[in-house]
Design a protein around this motif. Structure first.
Motif, PDB file in Angstrom:
ATOM      1  N   LEU A 127      17.137   8.422  -8.211  1.00 30.54           N
ATOM      2  CA  LEU A 127      16.874   9.102  -9.510  1.00 30.54           C
ATOM      3  C   LEU A 127      16.716   8.086 -10.501  1.00 30.54           C
ATOM      4  N   ILE A 128      15.508   8.266 -11.247  1.00 27.65           N
ATOM      5  CA  ILE A 128      15.184   6.979 -12.407  1.00 27.65           C
ATOM      6  C   ILE A 128      14.540   7.836 -13.560  1.00 27.65           C
ATOM      7  N   SER A 129      14.827   7.298 -14.666  1.00 29.70           N
ATOM      8  CA  SER A 129      14.129   7.652 -15.863  1.00 29.70           C
ATOM      9  C   SER A 129      13.718   6.708 -16.785  1.00 29.70           C
ATOM     10  N   HIS A 130      12.449   6.792 -17.478  1.00 29.73           N
ATOM     11  CA  HIS A 130      12.445   6.131 -18.708  1.00 29.73           C
ATOM     12  C   HIS A 130      13.274   6.516 -19.850  1.00 29.73           C
ATOM     13  N   ASP A 131      13.482   5.637 -20.891  1.00 27.55           N
ATOM     14  CA  ASP A 131      14.259   6.148 -21.906  1.00 27.55           C
ATOM     15  C   ASP A 131      13.905   7.133 -22.607  1.00 27.55           C
ATOM     16  N   ARG A 132      12.586   7.520 -23.134  1.00 27.14           N
ATOM     17  CA  ARG A 132      12.214   8.699 -23.841  1.00 27.14           C
ATOM     18  C   ARG A 132      12.441   9.867 -22.916  1.00 27.14           C
ATOM     19  N   LEU A 133      12.373   9.860 -21.727  1.00 25.71           N
ATOM     20  CA  LEU A 133      12.576  11.267 -20.938  1.00 25.71           C
ATOM     21  C   LEU A 133      14.111  11.507 -20.522  1.00 25.71           C
ATOM     22  N   LYS A 134      14.834  10.150 -20.777  1.00 27.86           N
ATOM     23  CA  LYS A 134      16.181  10.394 -20.225  1.00 27.86           C
ATOM     24  C   LYS A 134      16.750  11.948 -20.439  1.00 27.86           C
ATOM     25  N   MET A 150      12.004  10.070  -4.085  1.00 28.37           N
ATOM     26  CA  MET A 150      12.364   9.607  -5.439  1.00 28.37           C
ATOM     27  C   MET A 150      12.165  10.582  -6.542  1.00 28.37           C
ATOM     28  N   PHE A 151      12.744  10.698  -7.328  1.00 33.40           N
ATOM     29  CA  PHE A 151      12.731  11.391  -8.754  1.00 33.40           C
ATOM     30  C   PHE A 151      12.673  10.416  -9.887  1.00 33.40           C
ATOM     31  N   PHE A 152      11.445  10.333 -10.429  1.00 35.37           N
ATOM     32  CA  PHE A 152      11.226   9.161 -11.429  1.00 35.37           C
ATOM     33  C   PHE A 152      10.311   9.857 -12.780  1.00 35.37           C
ATOM     34  N   PHE A 153      11.234  10.194 -13.733  1.00 26.68           N
ATOM     35  CA  PHE A 153      10.429  10.559 -14.870  1.00 26.68           C
ATOM     36  C   PHE A 153       9.972   9.357 -15.751  1.00 26.68           C
ATOM     37  N   ILE A 154       8.739   9.135 -15.553  1.00 24.59           N
ATOM     38  CA  ILE A 154       7.852   8.002 -16.147  1.00 24.59           C
ATOM     39  C   ILE A 154       7.277   8.187 -17.609  1.00 24.59           C
ATOM     40  N   ASP A 155       7.325   7.429 -18.413  1.00 27.13           N
ATOM     41  CA  ASP A 155       6.869   7.298 -19.613  1.00 27.13           C
ATOM     42  C   ASP A 155       5.418   6.774 -19.701  1.00 27.13           C
ATOM     43  N   PRO A 156       4.502   7.619 -19.837  1.00 29.38           N
ATOM     44  CA  PRO A 156       3.213   7.105 -19.656  1.00 29.38           C
ATOM     45  C   PRO A 156       2.653   6.454 -21.409  1.00 29.38           C
ATOM     46  N   ARG A 189       3.806   1.988  -5.815  1.00 28.45           N
ATOM     47  CA  ARG A 189       2.960   1.533  -4.797  1.00 28.45           C
ATOM     48  C   ARG A 189       3.941   1.884  -3.300  1.00 28.45           C
ATOM     49  N   LEU A 190       5.021   1.416  -3.351  1.00 29.38           N
ATOM     50  CA  LEU A 190       6.053   1.374  -2.238  1.00 29.38           C
ATOM     51  C   LEU A 190       6.058   3.011  -1.826  1.00 29.38           C
ATOM     52  N   THR A 191       6.271   3.538  -2.608  1.00 26.51           N
ATOM     53  CA  THR A 191       6.356   5.094  -2.331  1.00 26.51           C
ATOM     54  C   THR A 191       5.251   5.443  -1.781  1.00 26.51           C
ATOM     55  N   ALA A 192       4.008   5.334  -2.245  1.00 26.08           N
ATOM     56  CA  ALA A 192       2.581   5.654  -1.479  1.00 26.08           C
ATOM     57  C   ALA A 192       2.603   5.191  -0.250  1.00 26.08           C
ATOM     58  N   LEU A 193       3.165   3.916  -0.014  1.00 32.65           N
ATOM     59  CA  LEU A 193       2.782   3.050   1.069  1.00 32.65           C
ATOM     60  C   LEU A 193       3.599   3.480   2.258  1.00 32.65           C
ATOM     61  N   TYR A 194       4.791   3.958   1.759  1.00 35.08           N
ATOM     62  CA  TYR A 194       5.988   4.589   2.929  1.00 35.08           C
ATOM     63  C   TYR A 194       6.077   6.153   3.014  1.00 35.08           C
ATOM     64  N   ASN A 195       5.186   6.752   2.249  1.00 38.14           N
ATOM     65  CA  ASN A 195       5.122   8.209   2.291  1.00 38.14           C
ATOM     66  C   ASN A 195       6.299   8.801   2.035  1.00 38.14           C
ATOM     67  N   ILE A 196       6.796   8.419   0.778  1.00 37.39           N
ATOM     68  CA  ILE A 196       8.131   8.978   0.249  1.00 37.39           C
ATOM     69  C   ILE A 196       7.657  10.096  -0.711  1.00 37.39           C
ATOM     70  N   PRO A 197       8.212  11.241  -0.644  1.00 38.34           N
ATOM     71  CA  PRO A 197       8.166  12.142  -1.303  1.00 38.34           C
ATOM     72  C   PRO A 197       8.443  11.891  -2.923  1.00 38.34           C
ATOM     73  N   THR A 198       7.500  11.831  -3.960  1.00 39.09           N
ATOM     74  CA  THR A 198       7.861  11.287  -5.071  1.00 39.09           C
ATOM     75  C   THR A 198       7.168  12.139  -6.511  1.00 39.09           C
ATOM     76  N   ALA A 199       8.487  12.500  -7.252  1.00 35.19           N
ATOM     77  CA  ALA A 199       8.203  13.090  -8.227  1.00 35.19           C
ATOM     78  C   ALA A 199       8.220  12.267  -9.536  1.00 35.19           C
ATOM     79  N   LEU A 200       7.023  12.387 -10.245  1.00 31.89           N
ATOM     80  CA  LEU A 200       6.816  11.436 -11.341  1.00 31.89           C
ATOM     81  C   LEU A 200       7.036  12.339 -12.674  1.00 31.89           C
ATOM     82  N   ASN A 201       7.108  13.534 -12.696  1.00 37.93           N
ATOM     83  CA  ASN A 201       7.165  14.293 -13.829  1.00 37.93           C
ATOM     84  C   ASN A 201       8.212  15.539 -13.270  1.00 37.93           C
ATOM     85  N   GLU A 202       8.444  16.533 -14.425  1.00 36.09           N
ATOM     86  CA  GLU A 202       9.436  17.667 -14.166  1.00 36.09           C
ATOM     87  C   GLU A 202       8.673  18.643 -13.268  1.00 36.09           C
ATOM     88  N   ALA A 203       7.480  18.751 -13.384  1.00 43.03           N
ATOM     89  CA  ALA A 203       6.818  19.866 -12.676  1.00 43.03           C
ATOM     90  C   ALA A 203       6.749  19.641 -11.234  1.00 43.03           C
TER      91      ALA A 203
END
Ligand SMILES: O=C(CO)COP(=O)(O)O
Length: 123
Positions: free
Chosen positions: A8-15, A79-85, A100-114
């Protein structure tokens, strides 16, 4: 879904949005073993002390790399990671390396709320 280890990870603006999301999904997250970067983890622990969550280093101090190492070792399964673009970051290379590692290891990865809503629906 059997118990997974999730990051679980979030950049500051999305915390604020991320903590709200975690609170909303705390019942789905509760059976799982959670790891978070430092500041995100501290906020989640305050909001949802019942979750089994281990905070690592803060992102800019190596937390993203710690999560990346866990992915390489097979110890993170989602991985749930709300990134700040919109905000430049001193540790942008770490963020890129982690994604990149989540892509390489085929990890379900959410980079936004939807996406997070859809990934958590599979938990
Ligand atoms: O910067 C981060 C991810 O790149 C998040 O780190 P914190 O949770 O320590 O703010």
């Amino acid at each position: 879904m059997p118990a997974v280890q999730a990051a679980l990870i979030s950049h500051d603006r999305l915390k604020p949005q991320f903590v709200e999301w975690v609170v909303r999904h705390r019942l789905a997250l509760q059976p799982h073993t959670l790891f978070a970067t430092g500041t995100t983890g501290g906020l989640i622990k305050e909001a949802c002390p019942e979750l089994n969550l281990t905070p690592l280093k803060s992102g800019p101090l190596g937390g993203d790399q710690q999560i990346g190492a866990m992915i390489c070792e097979g110890n993170i399964h989602a991985m749930f990671f709300f990134i700040d673009p919109l905000t430049p970051m001193p540790h942008d290379v770490d963020v890129k390396a982690l994604i990149r590692l989540t892509a390489l290891y085929n990890i379900p990865t959410a980079l936004n709320e939807a996406t997070a809503d859809r990934v958590i629906a599979g938990f």
